[in-house]
Design a protein around this motif. Structure first.
Motif, PDB file in Angstrom:
ATOM      1  N   THR A 290       0.811  -1.220   0.000  1.00 34.27           N
ATOM      2  CA  THR A 290       0.000   0.000   0.000  1.00 34.27           C
ATOM      3  C   THR A 290       0.846   1.272   0.000  1.00 34.27           C
ATOM      4  O   THR A 290       0.325   2.356  -0.280  1.00 34.27           O
ATOM      5  N   HIS A 291       2.142   1.142   0.355  1.00 29.79           N
ATOM      6  CA  HIS A 291       3.028   2.305   0.506  1.00 29.79           C
ATOM      7  C   HIS A 291       2.504   3.258   1.574  1.00 29.79           C
ATOM      8  O   HIS A 291       2.627   4.474   1.455  1.00 29.79           O
ATOM      9  N   LEU A 292       1.905   2.676   2.615  1.00 24.84           N
ATOM     10  CA  LEU A 292       1.343   3.458   3.706  1.00 24.84           C
ATOM     11  C   LEU A 292       1.912   2.977   5.045  1.00 24.84           C
ATOM     12  O   LEU A 292       2.552   1.931   5.118  1.00 24.84           O
ATOM     13  N   LEU A 293       1.678   3.755   6.084  1.00 30.17           N
ATOM     14  CA  LEU A 293       2.073   3.367   7.431  1.00 30.17           C
ATOM     15  C   LEU A 293       1.171   2.223   7.891  1.00 30.17           C
ATOM     16  O   LEU A 293      -0.045   2.371   7.966  1.00 30.17           O
ATOM     17  N   ALA A 294       1.765   1.074   8.193  1.00 28.28           N
ATOM     18  CA  ALA A 294       1.014  -0.083   8.681  1.00 28.28           C
ATOM     19  C   ALA A 294       1.415  -0.357  10.124  1.00 28.28           C
ATOM     20  O   ALA A 294       2.520  -0.033  10.551  1.00 28.28           O
ATOM     21  N   PHE A 295       0.513  -0.991  10.889  1.00 29.02           N
ATOM     22  CA  PHE A 295       0.800  -1.179  12.299  1.00 29.02           C
ATOM     23  C   PHE A 295      -0.004  -2.332  12.886  1.00 29.02           C
ATOM     24  O   PHE A 295      -1.002  -2.793  12.309  1.00 29.02           O
ATOM     25  N   LEU A 296       0.449  -2.804  14.037  1.00 29.82           N
ATOM     26  CA  LEU A 296      -0.237  -3.807  14.834  1.00 29.82           C
ATOM     27  C   LEU A 296      -0.588  -3.203  16.182  1.00 29.82           C
ATOM     28  O   LEU A 296       0.258  -2.561  16.822  1.00 29.82           O
ATOM     29  N   CYS A 297      -1.826  -3.387  16.614  1.00 25.78           N
ATOM     30  CA  CYS A 297      -2.259  -2.866  17.900  1.00 25.78           C
ATOM     31  C   CYS A 297      -2.914  -3.973  18.721  1.00 25.78           C
ATOM     32  O   CYS A 297      -3.503  -4.904  18.161  1.00 25.78           O
ATOM     33  N   VAL A 298      -2.807  -3.853  20.036  1.00 22.93           N
ATOM     34  CA  VAL A 298      -3.434  -4.815  20.940  1.00 22.93           C
ATOM     35  C   VAL A 298      -4.244  -4.059  21.981  1.00 22.93           C
ATOM     36  O   VAL A 298      -3.998  -2.879  22.251  1.00 22.93           O
ATOM     37  N   LEU A 299      -5.218  -4.766  22.553  1.00 21.87           N
ATOM     38  CA  LEU A 299      -6.020  -4.209  23.636  1.00 21.87           C
ATOM     39  C   LEU A 299      -5.429  -4.693  24.951  1.00 21.87           C
ATOM     40  O   LEU A 299      -5.366  -5.902  25.212  1.00 21.87           O
ATOM     41  N   ASP A 300      -4.959  -3.769  25.767  1.00 21.90           N
ATOM     42  CA  ASP A 300      -4.334  -4.083  27.047  1.00 21.90           C
ATOM     43  C   ASP A 300      -5.184  -3.465  28.143  1.00 21.90           C
ATOM     44  O   ASP A 300      -5.014  -2.303  28.493  1.00 21.90           O
ATOM     45  N   GLY A 301      -6.115  -4.259  28.675  1.00 26.17           N
ATOM     46  CA  GLY A 301      -7.072  -3.694  29.614  1.00 26.17           C
ATOM     47  C   GLY A 301      -7.994  -2.744  28.878  1.00 26.17           C
ATOM     48  O   GLY A 301      -8.703  -3.124  27.961  1.00 26.17           O
ATOM     49  N   SER A 302      -7.947  -1.477  29.252  1.00 19.63           N
ATOM     50  CA  SER A 302      -8.753  -0.463  28.563  1.00 19.63           C
ATOM     51  C   SER A 302      -7.914   0.349  27.583  1.00 19.63           C
ATOM     52  O   SER A 302      -8.432   1.255  26.929  1.00 19.63           O
ATOM     53  N   ARG A 303      -6.622   0.012  27.471  1.00 18.54           N
ATOM     54  CA  ARG A 303      -5.724   0.788  26.606  1.00 18.54           C
ATOM     55  C   ARG A 303      -5.500   0.087  25.271  1.00 18.54           C
ATOM     56  O   ARG A 303      -5.457  -1.144  25.202  1.00 18.54           O
ATOM     57  N   VAL A 304      -5.350   0.875  24.228  1.00 18.87           N
ATOM     58  CA  VAL A 304      -4.996   0.350  22.914  1.00 18.87           C
ATOM     59  C   VAL A 304      -3.545   0.728  22.663  1.00 18.87           C
ATOM     60  O   VAL A 304      -3.201   1.923  22.627  1.00 18.87           O
ATOM     61  N   LEU A 305      -2.686  -0.280  22.502  1.00 19.12           N
ATOM     62  CA  LEU A 305      -1.258  -0.054  22.366  1.00 19.12           C
ATOM     63  C   LEU A 305      -0.791  -0.431  20.975  1.00 19.12           C
ATOM     64  O   LEU A 305      -1.117  -1.510  20.472  1.00 19.12           O
ATOM     65  N   CYS A 306      -0.008   0.435  20.354  1.00 19.27           N
ATOM     66  CA  CYS A 306       0.580   0.150  19.055  1.00 19.27           C
ATOM     67  C   CYS A 306       1.919  -0.538  19.303  1.00 19.27           C
ATOM     68  O   CYS A 306       2.875   0.093  19.739  1.00 19.27           O
TER      69      CYS A 306
END
Length: 236
Positions: free
Chosen positions: A96-112
């Motif tokens: 895509t030539h775009l910024l790609a990322f992985l995120c997880v749900l840690d309790g109530s927080r969303v972490l990249c």
């Protein structure tokens, strides 16, 4: 709060201040930033250096220590799905030539937890270096919250006039996300930035993470049509 717990929380807060924009800190700057006496901060930094979590980079300067790599290796080793998900993220960034990322749900927080800019072509977008993302204003956050059946965070900060901030609005949005199995945002965290996310699932169907891209909003519709209905393979 017990003294031991407070000491640990202060140490964790100091570690979290080290990021891509601040790979080094000096004692005086850290003291001003956290609003504590230099003697107190120096004591905490000394303890962190002795544990190997920080290292001295020169007179009065500190950076992250090598021991964190051991902890990171242990973390990734405990997550069999991480390596294939990371590879999928890299492929998505190249295609895509775009910024790609992985995120997880840690309790109530969303972490990249990972990012890739391989083949990046385009202007910067909001949140490129953020570790914790606003759950209700990013595609990954909304996806993870909706699929986990979580309510709208409280308070739900209105970053723009497009940010979802009401329970009724979130009920409609989360239902749509669960039905379509993807989430899209446009100008909800910052004007000019959009995002798209799909779930990374385990073999049992449990949502492990969100795989997403961030892009300038003029191209959001085009990318959504190309990617929204793609599915990520089960991660063993």
């Amino acid at each position: 709060m017990p003294r031991t717990l407070a000491t640990v929380e202060h140490a964790v807060h100091l570690l979290e201040l080290f990021d891509a924009d601040h790979t080094e800190w000096n004692l005086s700057s850290l003291s001003r930033h956290v609003g504590k006496p230099t003697s107190t901060v120096h004591e905490q930094l000394t303890t962190l250096c002795e544990s190997g979590l920080l290292t001295r980079a020169g007179r009065g300067r500190y950076r992250l220590g090598w021991r964190l790599l051991k902890l990171a290796s242990a973390l990734y080793g405990s997550l069999p799905w991480y390596a294939p998900a990371h590879a999928a993220m890299e492929r998505l960034a190249r295609r895509t030539h775009l910024l790609a990322f992985l995120c997880v749900l840690d309790g109530s927080r969303v972490l990249c937890v990972a990012r890739s800019v391989q083949g990046r072509d385009g202007p910067p977008v909001a949140g490129e270096l953020d570790f914790e993302l606003p759950a209700h204003a990013t595609a990954s956050g909304k996806l993870l919250l909706a699929l986990a059946g979580r309510p709208l965070p409280s308070p739900a900060v209105a970053f723009t006039d497009r940010t979802v901030t009401t329970a009724a609005g979130w009920s409609t949005e989360s239902t749509r996300i669960r039905q379509s199995a993807h989430a899209v945002t446009a100008n909800e965290w910052a004007s000019g930035t959009g995002s798209l996310a799909v779930p990374v699932r385990g073999e049992d169907g449990v949502v492990l993470a969100a795989l997403g891209i961030s892009l300038p909003t003029p191209g959001c519709v085009k990318v959504t049509r190309c990617c929204a209905h793609s599915t990520t393979p089960p991660m063993k």
